[in-house]
Write a protein that holds these residues in place. Structure first.
Motif, short mmCIF file in Angstrom:
data_model
loop_
_atom_site.label_atom_id
_atom_site.label_comp_id
_atom_site.label_asym_id
_atom_site.label_seq_id
_atom_site.Cartn_x
_atom_site.Cartn_y
_atom_site.Cartn_z
N GLU A 53 0.83 -1.19 0.00
CA GLU A 53 0.00 0.00 0.00
C GLU A 53 0.87 1.26 0.00
OE1 GLU A 53 -2.94 0.24 -0.90
OE2 GLU A 53 -2.84 2.41 -0.58
N LEU A 54 1.90 1.26 0.90
CA LEU A 54 2.78 2.44 0.95
C LEU A 54 3.55 2.60 -0.36
CD1 LEU A 54 4.55 2.84 4.41
CD2 LEU A 54 2.75 4.21 3.38
N ALA A 55 3.93 1.47 -0.98
CA ALA A 55 4.67 1.55 -2.25
C ALA A 55 3.80 2.25 -3.30
CB ALA A 55 5.05 0.15 -2.73
N ARG A 56 2.53 1.89 -3.37
CA ARG A 56 1.67 2.51 -4.38
C ARG A 56 1.40 3.97 -4.05
NH1 ARG A 56 -1.08 -2.69 -4.24
NH2 ARG A 56 0.24 -3.93 -5.60
N GLN A 57 1.29 4.27 -2.74
CA GLN A 57 1.13 5.69 -2.36
C GLN A 57 2.37 6.48 -2.79
OE1 GLN A 57 0.30 6.21 1.83
NE2 GLN A 57 -1.50 4.90 1.71
N TYR A 58 3.52 5.88 -2.55
CA TYR A 58 4.77 6.55 -2.94
C TYR A 58 4.79 6.79 -4.46
CZ TYR A 58 9.60 7.54 -3.96
OH TYR A 58 10.74 8.14 -4.44
N LEU A 59 4.40 5.75 -5.22
CA LEU A 59 4.43 5.88 -6.69
C LEU A 59 3.38 6.87 -7.19
CD1 LEU A 59 4.94 2.09 -7.58
CD2 LEU A 59 6.62 3.92 -7.85
N ARG A 60 2.35 7.11 -6.37
CA ARG A 60 1.35 8.13 -6.74
C ARG A 60 1.82 9.52 -6.31
NH1 ARG A 60 -2.63 4.08 -5.14
NH2 ARG A 60 -2.81 5.07 -3.11
N LYS A 61 2.99 9.56 -5.75
CA LYS A 61 3.65 10.78 -5.27
C LYS A 61 2.93 11.39 -4.06
CE LYS A 61 6.21 14.74 -7.08
NZ LYS A 61 7.44 14.42 -6.39
N GLU A 62 2.31 10.54 -3.27
CA GLU A 62 1.70 11.01 -2.04
C GLU A 62 2.77 11.01 -0.94
OE1 GLU A 62 -2.45 8.87 -3.41
OE2 GLU A 62 -1.58 8.29 -1.48
N ALA A 63 2.51 11.81 0.11
CA ALA A 63 3.47 11.84 1.22
C ALA A 63 3.36 10.54 2.00
CB ALA A 63 3.17 13.03 2.13
N ILE A 64 4.48 9.92 2.29
CA ILE A 64 4.43 8.70 3.11
C ILE A 64 5.42 8.88 4.28
CG2 ILE A 64 3.80 7.14 1.22
CD1 ILE A 64 6.77 6.18 1.28
N MET A 65 5.17 8.22 5.38
CA MET A 65 6.09 8.29 6.52
C MET A 65 6.33 6.86 7.01
SD MET A 65 7.98 9.97 8.61
CE MET A 65 7.78 11.68 9.09
N PRO A 66 7.25 6.14 6.36
CA PRO A 66 7.50 4.76 6.80
C PRO A 66 8.08 4.76 8.21
CG PRO A 66 8.62 5.26 4.72
CD PRO A 66 8.14 6.55 5.27
N THR A 67 7.72 3.77 9.01
CA THR A 67 8.26 3.72 10.38
C THR A 67 9.77 3.52 10.31
OG1 THR A 67 7.49 1.45 10.30
CG2 THR A 67 6.29 2.93 11.79
N GLY A 68 10.46 4.25 11.17
CA GLY A 68 11.92 4.11 11.27
C GLY A 68 12.69 4.73 10.12
N ALA A 69 12.03 5.62 9.34
CA ALA A 69 12.74 6.23 8.20
C ALA A 69 13.91 7.08 8.71
CB ALA A 69 11.77 7.10 7.40
N ALA A 70 15.07 6.91 8.08
CA ALA A 70 16.26 7.66 8.50
C ALA A 70 16.03 9.16 8.24
CB ALA A 70 17.46 7.18 7.68
N PRO A 71 16.66 10.02 9.07
CA PRO A 71 16.54 11.45 8.79
C PRO A 71 17.26 11.78 7.47
CG PRO A 71 18.04 11.05 10.65
CD PRO A 71 17.48 9.72 10.25
N GLY A 72 16.79 12.81 6.79
CA GLY A 72 17.42 13.22 5.52
C GLY A 72 17.02 12.31 4.37
N TRP A 73 17.94 12.17 3.41
CA TRP A 73 17.64 11.40 2.20
C TRP A 73 17.61 9.91 2.49
CZ3 TRP A 73 15.84 13.77 -1.85
CH2 TRP A 73 16.21 15.08 -2.12
N SER A 74 16.62 9.23 1.96
CA SER A 74 16.69 7.77 1.96
C SER A 74 15.91 7.24 0.76
CB SER A 74 16.17 7.16 3.26
OG SER A 74 14.82 7.44 3.43
N MET A 75 16.19 5.97 0.45
CA MET A 75 15.49 5.36 -0.68
C MET A 75 14.29 4.61 -0.17
SD MET A 75 18.06 4.06 -3.52
CE MET A 75 19.56 3.70 -2.71
N VAL A 76 13.24 4.62 -1.00
CA VAL A 76 12.06 3.83 -0.69
C VAL A 76 12.18 2.55 -1.52
CG1 VAL A 76 9.54 3.77 -0.82
CG2 VAL A 76 10.74 5.93 -0.37
N SER A 77 12.02 1.42 -0.86
CA SER A 77 12.07 0.18 -1.65
C SER A 77 10.90 -0.71 -1.29
CB SER A 77 13.40 -0.54 -1.45
OG SER A 77 13.39 -1.25 -0.24
#
Ligand code: SAM
Length: 452
Positions: free
Chosen positions: A397-421
């Motif tokens: 679900e989050l992957a498709r939200q990301y691909l729709r360019k919606e804001a997502i906040m994955p748990t434990g996301a590193a501060p600054g730049w990170s890749m979504v996989s």
């Protein structure tokens, strides 16, 4: 499906053509096939059915899934490609000259054969110049090259004659010529309306013009691979014969696994071996293929490479944190943009960038800004991305939200730049600002609701 009578009549007597079997095949559904990325395919949820006999990474599918809803497709883990056209693999592998190769894919959009060739090259030493004359289609080509993520490519948007001026430059030249398209009627019945004997003649003349314009760019002993998705003799065997007016050639045979179905024909005057793919003989659509080795000396284009300013040391150090340590890259800076290219790509780019309309050479790593590097989407999809870059693996679900360019906040996301996989497939960048994240998926690529 009502195939044009004039087409059916014109095919009578050609090797491998049988009216009833041909018509019957057109009443059946076209098979669906994909070609997997040699290093990015990883885990996939595709309904794989069997292998395409002439392509190592080619697979048939049991049915056509919704590719647009599959994050792995957006990540460049595979390319949806008609099976017959994957046969260029055999022409390339059986006849490519040895040594570092310069390969030109002249009529390349949307990029099926380009991404295929990139998978077959030695990407440390070989380069692929992938060209598309129509600007809007060059954009699609660039998108597919970026998704494939192999930095050995240079994407150009030129007329064949512009490339022909680079005399004696290429070891392999693929001309997948624009054609009357009868080979794809089963997949695209609408295209039948465009077909006429007059259009076949026009296509044949255009194919001759394209070949005459580009052939000086092929080296002596270089290999020409000529392909169409037309069944018409005028665009196929006739062109093979006609080529002998332009140069001396060694005819090249291509072996296919026995019983896989390509039909051997030959050009009537020169007896040049040609291969016809019919839907009643192969599991795939209509296709034509022939290969030639040039037996004529060619002038060699020489130009002084343009000089480029060196990339300052602090930037080099910064780049090493973003790029795969074992990648054989050289850096190139254009204003704020930083590129990483294999040495052979940078050499070619520096000698030809004044002559060609280069849309992309190698990998655009990102843009240098006051607060550091803003990584480009191409880096996320590249085989040269540093494996230790911070990454958040997200669910469907989050992957498709990301691909729709919606804001997502994955748990434990590193501060600054990170890749979504997603399931190990890298999809793009996000930036975690603490109280929110910014989604850096390219807006022009974003997944629209519904989709495929
Ligand atoms: N090789 C591509 C692939 O595998 O995805 C398909 C190429 S398609 C058969 C032919 C391409 O030739 C089209 O992208 C078309 O825009 C381009 N083309 C059209 N007219 C051309 C011309 N005069 N010279 C060169 N290319 C042309």
């Amino acid at each position: 499906m009502q195939l044009p009578d004039a087409l059916l009549a014109s095919l009578q007597g050609l090797p491998g053509y049988h009216l009833a079997a041909f018509q019957q095949a057109h009443a059946a559904a076209a098979p669906v096939s994909v070609r997997l990325h040699p290093s990015k395919a990883g885990r996939l949820q595709l309904p794989l059915a069997g292998s395409v006999p002439w392509a190592q990474h080619g697979h048939y599918l049991q049915y056509r899934p919704s590719f647009a809803q599959d994050p792995a497709w957006h990540a460049g883990a595979y390319y949806v490609q008609e099976a017959s056209s994957m046969a260029i693999e055999q022409a390339f592998l059986q006849h490519r000259p040895s040594g570092p190769l310069r390969v030109l894919d002249l009529c390349a959009a949307p990029g099926g054969k380009t991404t295929h060739l990139l998978s077959l090259l030695n990407t440390e030493t070989d380069i692929l110049v992938t060209n598309e004359v129509i600007q809007s289609r060059a954009n699609i080509l660039l998108e597919n090259v970026l998704k494939w993520g192999i930095p050995a490519a240079i994407v150009t948007n030129n007329d064949p004659a512009d490339l022909g001026r680079l005399t004696g430059t290429f070891d392999v030249l693929l001309v997948d010529a624009p054609c009357s398209g009868s080979g794809l009627f089963r997949r695209d019945a609408e295209a039948i309306k465009e077909w006429s004997p007059a259009n076949v003649q026009l296509c044949s003349q255009r194919q001759q013009r394209i070949l005459a314009d580009v052939l000086p760019a092929l080296k002596e002993d270089g290999v020409l691979i000529y392909a169409t998705c037309s069944y018409s003799f005028e665009e196929d065997e006739h062109i093979a014969d006609w080529l002998y007016q332009l140069s001396n050639w060694e005819p090249l045979s291509i072996e296919f696994p026995s019983d896989s179905g390509p039909v051997l024909s030959s050009s009537p005057r020169q007896g040049h071996p040609c291969y016809r793919f019919y839907p009643h003989h192969v599991q795939g659509e209509g296709f034509f293929l022939a290969a030639f080795r040039k037996k004529q000396s060619a002038d060699t284009f020489r130009a002084k490479p343009a000089r480029a300013a060196g990339v300052p040391e602090p930037l080099r150090r910064e780049m090493s944190q973003w790029l795969l340590p074992s990648a054989p890259y050289q850096l190139y800076q254009h204003e704020q943009q930083l590129y990483a290219m294999p040495p052979a790509v940078i050499d070619f780019f520096q000698t030809t960038r004044q002559l060609l309309k280069v849309r992309r050479a190698g990998l655009l790593v990102g843009e240098w800004q006051r607060n550091g590097l803003q990584p480009d989407h191409a880096l996320a999809l590249s085989t040269w991305a540093h494996p230790d870059l911070p990454t958040s693996d997200v669910d469907d679900e989050l992957a498709r939200q990301y691909l729709r360019k919606e804001a997502i906040m994955p748990t434990g996301a590193a501060p600054g730049w990170s890749m979504v996989s997603w399931q190990g497939h890298r999809l793009g960048w996000m930036k975690n600002l603490g109280n929110r994240t910014n989604n850096y998926y390219p807006k022009e690529w974003r997944l629209r609701t519904g989709g495929d």
